[in-house]
Enzyme design. Structure first.
Site, PDB file in Angstrom:
ATOM      1  N   ARG A  65       0.799  -1.237   0.000  1.00  0.00           N
ATOM      2  CA  ARG A  65       0.000   0.000   0.000  1.00  0.00           C
ATOM      3  C   ARG A  65       0.824   1.276   0.000  1.00  0.00           C
ATOM      4  O   ARG A  65       0.581   2.191  -0.788  1.00  0.00           O
ATOM      5  CB  ARG A  65      -0.894   0.082   1.257  1.00  0.00           C
ATOM      6  CG  ARG A  65      -2.264  -0.451   1.108  1.00  0.00           C
ATOM      7  CD  ARG A  65      -2.657  -1.039   2.430  1.00  0.00           C
ATOM      8  NE  ARG A  65      -1.671  -2.067   2.742  1.00  0.00           N
ATOM      9  CZ  ARG A  65      -1.772  -3.324   2.313  1.00  0.00           C
ATOM     10  NH1 ARG A  65      -2.810  -3.682   1.626  1.00  0.00           N
ATOM     11  NH2 ARG A  65      -0.836  -4.212   2.572  1.00  0.00           N
ATOM     12  N   THR A  66       1.769   1.389   0.923  1.00  0.00           N
ATOM     13  CA  THR A  66       2.437   2.686   1.103  1.00  0.00           C
ATOM     14  C   THR A  66       3.197   3.061  -0.163  1.00  0.00           C
ATOM     15  O   THR A  66       3.059   4.172  -0.679  1.00  0.00           O
ATOM     16  CB  THR A  66       3.369   2.637   2.331  1.00  0.00           C
ATOM     17  OG1 THR A  66       2.615   2.144   3.424  1.00  0.00           O
ATOM     18  CG2 THR A  66       3.923   4.000   2.662  1.00  0.00           C
ATOM     19  N   LYS A 119      25.746  -3.348  -0.918  1.00  0.00           N
ATOM     20  CA  LYS A 119      27.202  -3.148  -1.020  1.00  0.00           C
ATOM     21  C   LYS A 119      27.711  -2.314   0.154  1.00  0.00           C
ATOM     22  O   LYS A 119      28.890  -1.960   0.196  1.00  0.00           O
ATOM     23  CB  LYS A 119      27.542  -2.434  -2.331  1.00  0.00           C
ATOM     24  CG  LYS A 119      27.079  -3.167  -3.568  1.00  0.00           C
ATOM     25  CD  LYS A 119      27.274  -2.283  -4.800  1.00  0.00           C
ATOM     26  CE  LYS A 119      26.402  -2.738  -5.942  1.00  0.00           C
ATOM     27  NZ  LYS A 119      26.268  -1.698  -6.969  1.00  0.00           N
ATOM     28  N   ARG A 139      10.952   3.930   3.366  1.00  0.00           N
ATOM     29  CA  ARG A 139      10.619   2.956   4.429  1.00  0.00           C
ATOM     30  C   ARG A 139      11.893   2.216   4.782  1.00  0.00           C
ATOM     31  O   ARG A 139      12.661   1.825   3.890  1.00  0.00           O
ATOM     32  CB  ARG A 139       9.551   1.980   3.963  1.00  0.00           C
ATOM     33  CG  ARG A 139       9.376   0.830   4.943  1.00  0.00           C
ATOM     34  CD  ARG A 139       8.177  -0.013   4.657  1.00  0.00           C
ATOM     35  NE  ARG A 139       6.948   0.716   4.950  1.00  0.00           N
ATOM     36  CZ  ARG A 139       5.739   0.162   4.914  1.00  0.00           C
ATOM     37  NH1 ARG A 139       5.605  -1.120   4.590  1.00  0.00           N
ATOM     38  NH2 ARG A 139       4.661   0.867   5.186  1.00  0.00           N
ATOM     39  N   HIS A 150       4.618   5.795  11.581  1.00  0.00           N
ATOM     40  CA  HIS A 150       4.134   5.642  10.203  1.00  0.00           C
ATOM     41  C   HIS A 150       3.186   6.820   9.924  1.00  0.00           C
ATOM     42  O   HIS A 150       1.969   6.663   9.860  1.00  0.00           O
ATOM     43  CB  HIS A 150       3.407   4.306  10.060  1.00  0.00           C
ATOM     44  CG  HIS A 150       3.181   3.854   8.650  1.00  0.00           C
ATOM     45  ND1 HIS A 150       3.237   4.705   7.552  1.00  0.00           N
ATOM     46  CD2 HIS A 150       2.875   2.625   8.158  1.00  0.00           C
ATOM     47  CE1 HIS A 150       2.984   4.006   6.452  1.00  0.00           C
ATOM     48  NE2 HIS A 150       2.762   2.743   6.784  1.00  0.00           N
TER      49      HIS A 150
HETATM   50  N1   CP Z   1      -0.441   0.024   5.724  1.00  0.00           N
HETATM   51  C1   CP Z   1       0.794  -0.267   5.245  1.00  0.00           C
HETATM   52  O1   CP Z   1       1.795   0.327   5.652  1.00  0.00           O
HETATM   53  O2   CP Z   1       0.803  -1.260   4.310  1.00  0.00           O
HETATM   54  P1   CP Z   1       2.107  -1.722   3.501  1.00  0.00           P
HETATM   55  O3   CP Z   1       3.023  -2.377   4.494  1.00  0.00           O
HETATM   56  O4   CP Z   1       1.589  -2.670   2.462  1.00  0.00           O
HETATM   57  O5   CP Z   1       2.745  -0.502   2.915  1.00  0.00           O
END
Ligand code: CP
Length: 308
Positions: free
Chosen positions: A53-54, A82, A103, A131
């Site tokens: 999703r993100t 590396k 991320r 998040h």
């Molecule tokens: N909600 C969320 O962070 O989903 P993902 O881990 O798929 O990005």
């Protein structure tokens, strides 16, 4: 204006957050008005940890704004293998892109990147910490469906220890009057002490319970389910013992308040039975759509793009 990043939902004041959510709501209503605002702009997605999703909603958001995207979807497909540091990586990404979403499994890695960055850096999830863009998504969902962000009783259920979406949502909603929390988790997966102390310091009413039942759900406006975060456990046996601790099913929903919405940041494993999906109170797939609008609004805000 100084370069702005988003590491925590608290990086935006309540007023700034409301302005961003208003913008997201306008994008939802008038998508065509925004479809070329980012022509010529590039978003980099640097994902050192898996995501569906993100990453994809950031990419959809930039494409919906007319921009382009580049990036990598795992540390294995980047020069991190590396030994390249995030500080060096962000310096070169600054040469390729106008804004970046990152991320990383290590808490604070996006913050480290932001210190060396020449472009806005967005924390797309750092370890079990924060998040913030999921929080913007959650807030837009709650505001759109319940009509407000104040005077809400919110139940958060599951892995409250490692669930970074929970930590970010609590810190952001704690700034609204009349908000209270019911924290539903096994003893081993309670919220970290810094989250608990943060609520105490602001006199936010909260209770911690283990059972998810009719009594716990009474009076809830929102039930926010989370999965047990397998990837953050140190041993498989603990994960297996915890993973099905909560299962929200049709029977439990039959004793839940009529106006209680169910959210989940997803991915779901077993904690919400698929037989709940058709319940009108199940809003977790609508939440995904709100995530695109919220991220479009965030990109415009950090790039300081005004639309008349
Ligand atoms: N909600 C969320 O962070 O989903 P993902 O881990 O798929 O990005």
């Amino acid at each position: 204006m100084a370069l702005r990043h988003l590491m925590s939902p608290l990086d935006f004041s309540v007023e700034e957050t409301e302005k961003l959510l208003d913008l997201a709501a306008d994008i939802e209503k008038n998508p065509e008005k925004y479809s070329h605002v980012c022509d010529g702009k590039i978003l980099a997605t640097l994902f050192y940890e898996p995501s569906t999703r993100t990453r994809l909603s950031f990419e959809a958001a930039m494409m919906n704004l007319g921009g382009k995207v580049l990036g990598f979807h795992s540390a294995d497909s980047s020069s991190a293998t590396k030994g390249e540091s995030v500080s060096d990586t962000i310096r070169l990404i600054t040469c390729y892109a106008d804004i970046c979403a990152m991320r990383h499994p290590k808490e604070g890695a996006p913050l480290v990147a932001s210190l060396k960055s020449g472009i806005p850096v967005i924390n797309g999830g750092d370890g079990g910490h924060q998040h913030p863009t999921q929080t913007l998504t959650d807030m837009m969902t709650i505001r759109s469906i319940k009509g407000r962000l104040d005077n809400l009783k919110i139940g958060l259920c599951g892995d409250l220890k490692f669930g970074r979406t929970v930590h970010s949502l609590i810190s952001s909603l704690s700034r609204y009057p009349g908000v209270s929390f019911v924290l539903i988790s096994p003893e081993e997966l309670r919220v970290p002490s810094y989250v608990r102390e943060g609520m105490r310091a602001k006199n936010i009413p909260f209770e911690e319970v283990v059972k998810l039942d009719e009594t716990t759900m009474a009076g809830l406006d929102v039930l926010y389910m989370t999965r047990v975060q397998k990837e953050r456990f140190f041993n498989e046996a603990d994960y297996v013992r915890m993973k099905d601790f909560y299962i929200l099913d049709k029977e439990k929903m039959s004793v839940a308040p009529e106006d209680m919405i169910v959210l989940h940041p997803l991915p779901r494993v077993n904690e919400i039975s698929v037989d709940v999906d058709d319940d009108p109170r199940a809003c977790y797939f609508r939440q995904v759509q709100y995530g695109v609008y919220a991220r479009m609004a965030l990109i415009l805000t950090l790039l300081e793009m005004e639309v008349e």
